[in-house]
Design an enzyme around this catalytic site. Sequence first.
Site, PDB file in Angstrom:
ATOM      1  N   HIS A 182       0.838  -1.202   0.000  1.00 23.90           N
ATOM      2  CA  HIS A 182       0.000   0.000   0.000  1.00 23.90           C
ATOM      3  C   HIS A 182       0.869   1.247   0.000  1.00 23.90           C
ATOM      4  CE1 HIS A 182      -3.247  -2.805   1.653  1.00 23.90           C
ATOM      5  NE2 HIS A 182      -3.514  -2.539   0.383  1.00 23.90           N
ATOM      6  N   ALA A 183       0.562   2.128  -0.971  1.00 24.62           N
ATOM      7  CA  ALA A 183       1.432   3.262  -1.281  1.00 24.62           C
ATOM      8  C   ALA A 183       1.697   4.178  -0.088  1.00 24.62           C
ATOM      9  CB  ALA A 183       0.791   4.049  -2.418  1.00 24.62           C
ATOM     10  N   ARG A 184       0.658   4.421   0.701  1.00 25.02           N
ATOM     11  CA  ARG A 184       0.788   5.443   1.749  1.00 25.02           C
ATOM     12  C   ARG A 184       1.470   4.945   3.012  1.00 25.02           C
ATOM     13  NH1 ARG A 184      -5.771   5.596   2.515  1.00 25.02           N
ATOM     14  NH2 ARG A 184      -6.041   3.579   3.525  1.00 25.02           N
ATOM     15  N   ARG A 239      -3.584   4.809  -1.753  1.00 29.05           N
ATOM     16  CA  ARG A 239      -3.321   3.450  -1.273  1.00 29.05           C
ATOM     17  C   ARG A 239      -2.951   2.441  -2.363  1.00 29.05           C
ATOM     18  NH1 ARG A 239      -5.523  -0.394   2.762  1.00 29.05           N
ATOM     19  NH2 ARG A 239      -6.551  -2.154   1.761  1.00 29.05           N
ATOM     20  N   HIS A 311       2.837  -4.059   6.572  1.00 25.02           N
ATOM     21  CA  HIS A 311       1.881  -2.972   6.327  1.00 25.02           C
ATOM     22  C   HIS A 311       1.876  -2.026   7.539  1.00 25.02           C
ATOM     23  CE1 HIS A 311      -0.671  -4.686   2.920  1.00 25.02           C
ATOM     24  NE2 HIS A 311       0.090  -5.730   3.227  1.00 25.02           N
ATOM     25  N   TYR A 363     -10.689  -7.456  10.094  1.00 24.65           N
ATOM     26  CA  TYR A 363     -11.942  -7.495   9.346  1.00 24.65           C
ATOM     27  C   TYR A 363     -11.792  -8.531   8.246  1.00 24.65           C
ATOM     28  CZ  TYR A 363      -8.976  -4.008   6.982  1.00 24.65           C
ATOM     29  OH  TYR A 363      -7.923  -3.328   6.428  1.00 24.65           O
ATOM     30  N   GLU A 385       1.139  -5.328  10.868  1.00 21.79           N
ATOM     31  CA  GLU A 385       0.714  -3.925  10.766  1.00 21.79           C
ATOM     32  C   GLU A 385       1.457  -3.157  11.850  1.00 21.79           C
ATOM     33  OE1 GLU A 385      -1.643  -2.566   8.725  1.00 21.79           O
ATOM     34  OE2 GLU A 385      -2.770  -4.283   7.946  1.00 21.79           O
TER      35      GLU A 385
END
Length: 423
Positions: A182-184, A239, A311, A363, A385
Amino acid sequence: MSRLGLFTLLFGLALVAAEQGYEGYRIYEVTPTNAAQGKLLHGLSQQGYDFLSLSRLVGHPSRVIVSPAQLSSFEELLKEQLISNRLLNDNLGATIAMEFAQRQLQRRLSPITGKGRLSTDRYYTHEEITNYIDDLAARYPERVYVKTVGWSYEKRIIKTITITNGDRRPNKKVIFMDGTFHAREWISPAAVLYVIDQLAEQFDQNADLLKDYDWVILPVVNPDGYEHTQKGTLARIFRKTRQPYKYLGQTCYGADPNRNFDFHWNEEGASSTPCVDTYAGPKPFSEPETVVVRDLMHSLADRGVMYLTIHSFGNYLLYPWGWTNDLPETWMDLDEVAKAGGDAIEAATGTVYAVGSSTNVLYIAAGASDDYAFYAGFNISITMELSGGGITGFDPPASKIDEFVTETWIGIRAMAEKVIEKY
Ligand code: ARG
Ligand code: ZN
């Protein structure tokens, strides 16, 4: 601050103010107090609300961006459903502009590099990261090699770095790690770089991790997205990948690479709408970047013991499944490895990681790389994460990088030790 610094800051602010990115957008923290509220929030994420973090655990706060157009219906919903909430930021545009200007200033002070060790005092571009791993391979030709594994949609080169102990024993077991899906999530490549530094430059301290294992590492899965987030404030929280898709006469960019894998693709927790952040893509593996990861996984699967994908944010150690709330048969092995990481971090720094299956702890979201790796044959597959920072959570100040990546390494090292002991 120097005069040049002040000038850069003011100039940066003027520039980005002109761009009008996220002007008047707000960030709310919302905390579900029962399962129904959790479900409701998850529903919003499928209806055009951009969640910066989203947890299904009751009592766990999530962060959501609310546009000026969404504001009145959002506030009404909070009131009606009695959802506990807090306004974290009342003008995201201004805050990102400030962060952007500060970064520009820092970049002035510390020039482009790519040779020698990379410090942890700033974030690096895709090009710098690529130069760095090439340089490592040149400096340690007996232990390190770099391979071109593909190209992104915009034709940026994608390379892996393989780190060994130099004994040239073929067919060793493999730990495959990647970052920057994910880019951000900028702390992701920073953490991966630190792992590379530990294994390659600090080899003597970490030789135990390379005795029976090779590490194959892909620092930037999504270079187009990552470069895009460095272009300006409007782009900072982007993202996805950068392949354009048409939708109702407009063009939206990218698919979510972590919803694009062909395993229960687009069944749950993904969107079929190109303009949504969790767009699964028009078909599985529509993105060249996920094809690269898929092919690597298959080429490594018979030696691959652990897949680890980095992430941010939220401090989670997640394992399959993410497409169902069922657990795999070997979930206790997954849990044991993930817990080893979480426990080591907590003992060292006090940071608490939540450990469990993706669906149960975070989720449900199908088509992700962790599920695919596990299905492809990796014994252990974990999404990590990391810690969040900055107002959006994706923007830890550069002064925090060192703390976050050293902490991450403690967890990764502990998980690798556990894997080496078990397999
Ligand atoms: N934050 C990650 C994402 O949304 C978590 C992925 C967890 N894995 C899963 N299979 N759902 O992409
Ligand atoms: Zn992510």
